[in-house]
Design a protein around this motif. Structure first.
Motif, PDB file in Angstrom:
ATOM      1  N   SER A 283       0.838  -1.192   0.000  1.00 41.97           N
ATOM      2  CA  SER A 283       0.000   0.000   0.000  1.00 41.97           C
ATOM      3  C   SER A 283       0.871   1.240   0.000  1.00 41.97           C
ATOM      4  N   SER A 284       0.442   2.239  -0.765  1.00 48.08           N
ATOM      5  CA  SER A 284       1.177   3.500  -0.802  1.00 48.08           C
ATOM      6  C   SER A 284       0.345   4.660  -0.278  1.00 48.08           C
ATOM      7  N   ASP A 285      -0.862   4.364   0.195  1.00 53.79           N
ATOM      8  CA  ASP A 285      -1.771   5.432   0.595  1.00 53.79           C
ATOM      9  C   ASP A 285      -1.330   6.149   1.862  1.00 53.79           C
ATOM     10  N   PHE A 286      -0.752   5.422   2.798  1.00 50.90           N
ATOM     11  CA  PHE A 286      -0.445   6.018   4.099  1.00 50.90           C
ATOM     12  C   PHE A 286       1.061   6.087   4.377  1.00 50.90           C
ATOM     13  N   SER A 287       1.850   5.966   3.334  1.00 48.13           N
ATOM     14  CA  SER A 287       3.295   6.036   3.513  1.00 48.13           C
ATOM     15  C   SER A 287       3.747   7.481   3.604  1.00 48.13           C
ATOM     16  N   THR A 288       4.811   7.706   4.360  1.00 47.86           N
ATOM     17  CA  THR A 288       5.324   9.073   4.494  1.00 47.86           C
ATOM     18  C   THR A 288       5.884   9.579   3.176  1.00 47.86           C
ATOM     19  N   SER A 289       6.490   8.691   2.413  1.00 44.96           N
ATOM     20  CA  SER A 289       7.005   9.051   1.086  1.00 44.96           C
ATOM     21  C   SER A 289       6.245   8.253   0.044  1.00 44.96           C
ATOM     22  N   LYS A 290       5.330   8.928  -0.643  1.00 45.37           N
ATOM     23  CA  LYS A 290       4.479   8.224  -1.605  1.00 45.37           C
ATOM     24  C   LYS A 290       5.307   7.673  -2.769  1.00 45.37           C
ATOM     25  N   GLU A 291       6.333   8.442  -3.199  1.00 45.47           N
ATOM     26  CA  GLU A 291       7.150   7.985  -4.314  1.00 45.47           C
ATOM     27  C   GLU A 291       7.923   6.726  -3.946  1.00 45.47           C
ATOM     28  N   ASP A 292       8.484   6.691  -2.748  1.00 42.17           N
ATOM     29  CA  ASP A 292       9.208   5.499  -2.305  1.00 42.17           C
ATOM     30  C   ASP A 292       8.269   4.306  -2.202  1.00 42.17           C
ATOM     31  N   ALA A 293       7.047   4.561  -1.708  1.00 40.40           N
ATOM     32  CA  ALA A 293       6.083   3.475  -1.563  1.00 40.40           C
ATOM     33  C   ALA A 293       5.680   2.929  -2.923  1.00 40.40           C
ATOM     34  N   GLU A 294       5.437   3.826  -3.890  1.00 38.38           N
ATOM     35  CA  GLU A 294       5.068   3.378  -5.227  1.00 38.38           C
ATOM     36  C   GLU A 294       6.200   2.594  -5.885  1.00 38.38           C
ATOM     37  N   ASP A 295       7.422   3.046  -5.635  1.00 33.62           N
ATOM     38  CA  ASP A 295       8.590   2.335  -6.171  1.00 33.62           C
ATOM     39  C   ASP A 295       8.700   0.950  -5.555  1.00 33.62           C
ATOM     40  N   ARG A 296       8.431   0.854  -4.242  1.00 31.20           N
ATOM     41  CA  ARG A 296       8.481  -0.436  -3.554  1.00 31.20           C
ATOM     42  C   ARG A 296       7.426  -1.393  -4.108  1.00 31.20           C
ATOM     43  N   VAL A 297       6.213  -0.883  -4.311  1.00 29.36           N
ATOM     44  CA  VAL A 297       5.141  -1.723  -4.837  1.00 29.36           C
ATOM     45  C   VAL A 297       5.477  -2.211  -6.242  1.00 29.36           C
ATOM     46  N   GLU A 298       6.025  -1.322  -7.069  1.00 30.76           N
ATOM     47  CA  GLU A 298       6.380  -1.713  -8.438  1.00 30.76           C
ATOM     48  C   GLU A 298       7.445  -2.807  -8.438  1.00 30.76           C
ATOM     49  N   LYS A 299       8.396  -2.705  -7.531  1.00 35.18           N
ATOM     50  CA  LYS A 299       9.433  -3.737  -7.430  1.00 35.18           C
ATOM     51  C   LYS A 299       8.834  -5.068  -6.993  1.00 35.18           C
ATOM     52  N   ILE A 300       7.877  -5.027  -6.077  1.00 32.56           N
ATOM     53  CA  ILE A 300       7.223  -6.276  -5.628  1.00 32.56           C
ATOM     54  C   ILE A 300       6.456  -6.911  -6.784  1.00 32.56           C
ATOM     55  N   GLN A 301       5.774  -6.094  -7.577  1.00 35.18           N
ATOM     56  CA  GLN A 301       5.026  -6.613  -8.724  1.00 35.18           C
ATOM     57  C   GLN A 301       5.962  -7.215  -9.766  1.00 35.18           C
TER      58      GLN A 301
END
Length: 639
Positions: A283-301
């Motif tokens: 989830s990237s909705d509640f992360s302090t850094s949305k860009e880092d969270a989106e990058d993390r999710v993309e790597k997991i996918q």
């Protein structure tokens, strides 16, 4: 809740008691999907946007799959696509779903599956037992005997722990019923009455506490608990499909989750709820850094897509198509549904019960119409057959017909509730628009079969049908106002009120079928009634009505035929005195006797006698057109 579930019941999950007909058919061995995509046009950029992108999966008989992901990731959209339901308005879908490696026709697919929606669309005035009974009547073929139906209901009541609430009402806004957790169990149980081969559940424990959640899911292999499933419950899943932003982050056995996420640098900490941890990292909705969270999710996918399991999944689905699709098709002999006549009978029976129990939808309408009749009868109290009262007679006729019609807007919420139930049952393949429209029409007419005559007849007649309303309204208002005092004239008046109400309710059915929104439907029905009042012939007589309004709207205005029919009923055979000085307002052949023949009043409006049959026929035609257009709207509108 953050999960939606799908699964294939196996024999061990369904078998209870000795009823052999209650065992699932072993013909369904697998359910697979390949390359599912859902695309919509973004409202801001006007570019195509994927809600679901390239989702594949496979479930074997007896397996349960948890579909998890953060809010807005596409869980319900994917579940709708898997269940072959419209995912969302204006969406384009691609990809395929297979049963036993075969692409099964949608009509058969709907009969072998059941979908438990997130909202409990139950009829509050039914008991728990009646809810399951009508679910059986609407879904099981005649080959399933009454004894087998009762046995299925008994088994489900006991399996879900609601046997002690069997005779308790589900509950309405003014009548307390069963608890929220028990309602959820009833919803799931009613979908299991057909022993579905594939079962879809959209957030089945949403809004329930942990105890109620466990009770609901115990019969379907403990799928998930409200919010995040506990560690113990999570391990009971056979497979997990983890989504984020419409893409797969993981699909496979729950037992392999620790290893996969450990290999890609996200090991699940000990003493941590694995479901909660997985939802946090995708989830990237509640992360302090949305860009880092989106990058993390993309790597997991991407990690899942490149993994051995991810690369093998598409090949496994393809191999299943060749292996199973050639040797075993889905048996459809046991997927029959009741005939149209049985479905209509069941719908009528259910509506009768609802009508005499639902005080809000029906009882209040009776009181409302009775209050109107008393008001009308006392305002136009004991009118005399003299020319001073001719206009009050005409005013009373207009008020009695037009306002009765206008008050049919009170039928809007009742039909909306019926329509919501129909939408749910139609989506599960139980019946279409034709039985629903026919049953809805007949329930308002004097439909009494032998059963209704011999049992609870008084309560069942106390339905708010146009027949009852017409009689009650007329008994009070007609005689108080002193209309033509003959039996023939009275029953003719009742006939016109009855047809008026049937037409008004048919208009409600049409408008609400097109616009299933309370505020919009109410506004449009009120506007239509205002239009009919304006061109009906009272406010402006047909002889001087503007040609546009006359030829475009007057002749299709059901209130116009009711008004002129009532006018002929009152004035065609009645004589009025001219009063002192014999200054007659209407010049007729009785002027020399200081009297007015009622036909003189009719002539001033341009109404002729002897056309009652014609007007009744036209009115019935208008009613039929309203119902036909309502049927077309429901038939075309799939949501």
């Amino acid at each position: 809740m953050n999960e939606a579930e799908t699964g294939m019941p196996g024999d061990k999950d369904i078998e209870r008691g000795s009823d052999e007909a209650f065992l699932t058919n072993s013909s369904v061995k697998s359910f697979s999907w390949s390359g599912l995509n859902v695309t919509v046009k973004d409202r801001q950029t006007k570019e195509a946007r994927d809600l679901i992108h390239d989702i594949s999966g496979d479930v074997r008989q007896g397996e349960m799959v948890a579909l998890m992901g953060p809010s807005g990731c596409g869980k319900t959209t994917l579940l709708n696509v898997l269940a072959r339901r419209p995912p969302t308005s204006g969406a384009r879908t691609s990809g395929e779903t297979y049963v036993n490696g075969a692409n099964v026709e949608s009509r058969y697919f709907r009969r072998m599956t059941s979908y438990v929606e997130q909202e409990d669309a139950l009829i509050g005035s039914m008991t728990v037992h009646e809810t399951l009974k009508f679910a059986a009547d609407l879904s099981l073929p005649s080959s399933v005997s009454k004894r087998q139906r009762m046995e299925r209901i008994r088994i489900l009541l006991e399996a879900f722990g609601i046997q002690n609430q069997a005779d308790t009402l589900v509950g309405t806004p003014i009548r307390k019923g069963i608890s929220g957790g028990q309602k959820r169990r009833v919803s799931v149980a009613s979908q299991l009455i057909t022993c579905p081969k594939i079962l879809f559940l959209d957030e089945p424990t949403s809004g329930l506490d942990s105890t109620a959640s466990f009770e609901v899911i115990s019969y379907v292999k403990e799928l998930a608990r409200a919010n995040n499933p506990s560690t113990t419950t999570f391990r009971l899943f056979d497979k997990l499909l983890l989504l984020s932003a419409g893409r797969t982050c993981y699909f496979g056995p729950v037992s392999n989750v620790d290893g996969h996420f450990g290999d890609i640098g996200h090991p699940i900490p000990s003493n941590t709820n694995p479901a909660e941890y997985l939802l946090d990292i995708v989830s990237s909705d509640f992360s302090t850094s949305k860009e880092d969270a989106e990058d993390r999710v993309e790597k997991i996918q991407n990690a899942w897509k490149k993994s051995t399991e991810g690369e093998n999944l598409g090949r496994q689905v393809s191999e299943r198509l060749h292996a199973e699709g050639q040797v075993e098709q889905v048996a459809v002999d046991d997927l029959a549904r009741p005939g149209v006549a049985k479905i209509i009978t069941a719908l009528l029976h259910r509506s009768w019960i609802k009508s005499y129990r639902d005080v809000v939808a029906y009882g209040i309408r009776i009181v409302m119409y009775m209050g109107l009749s008393i008001m009308m009868g006392t305002v136009w109290l004991r009118l005399h057959p003299s020319q001073d009262y001719i206009q009050p007679f005409i005013n009373a006729i207009f008020f009695g017909s037009a306002f009765m019609s206008f008050m049919a807007v009170a039928y809007v919420p009742a039909f909306l509730e019926d329509r919501a139930t129909f939408a749910k049952e139609r989506a599960n393949g139980l019946y279409g628009a034709t039985p629903f429209i026919i049953a809805n029409f007949l329930i308002g007419l004097p439909f009494l079969c032998k059963y209704h005559i011999t049992r609870h007849i008084i309560q069942r007649i106390a339905d708010s049908s146009p027949v009852l309303i017409s009689i009650l309204f007329s008994i009070v208002s007609y005689w108080l106002s002193n209309f033509q005092p003959t039996a023939e004239a009275f029953f003719t008046w009742v006939m016109w009120i009855f047809l008026d109400l049937v037409a008004a309710e048919s208009l409600v059915v049409l408008v609400t079928s097109i616009f299933p929104n309370f505020v919009i439907a109410l506004a449009l029905v009120a506007f239509a009634n205002g239009l009919w009042m304006s061109v009906g012939g009272f406010l402006v007589t047909p002889t001087i009505l503007n040609p546009f309004w006359k030829y475009v709207f007057h002749y299709i205005d059901y209130q116009a035929y009711v008004f002129q029919g009532m006018m002929v009923n009152e004035f065609s055979k009645r004589i009025y005195s001219c009063g002192h000085g014999c200054q007659c307002m209407y010049n007729t052949d009785l002027a020399s006797q200081c009297q007015i023949r009622g036909t003189g009043v009719l002539e001033s409006y341009g109404y002729a006698t002897g056309r009652t049959g014609k007007w009744v026929g036209i009115l019935i035609g208008i009613i039929a057109v309203y119902r036909l257009f309502g049927w077309i709207a429901l038939h075309l509108k799939k949501t």
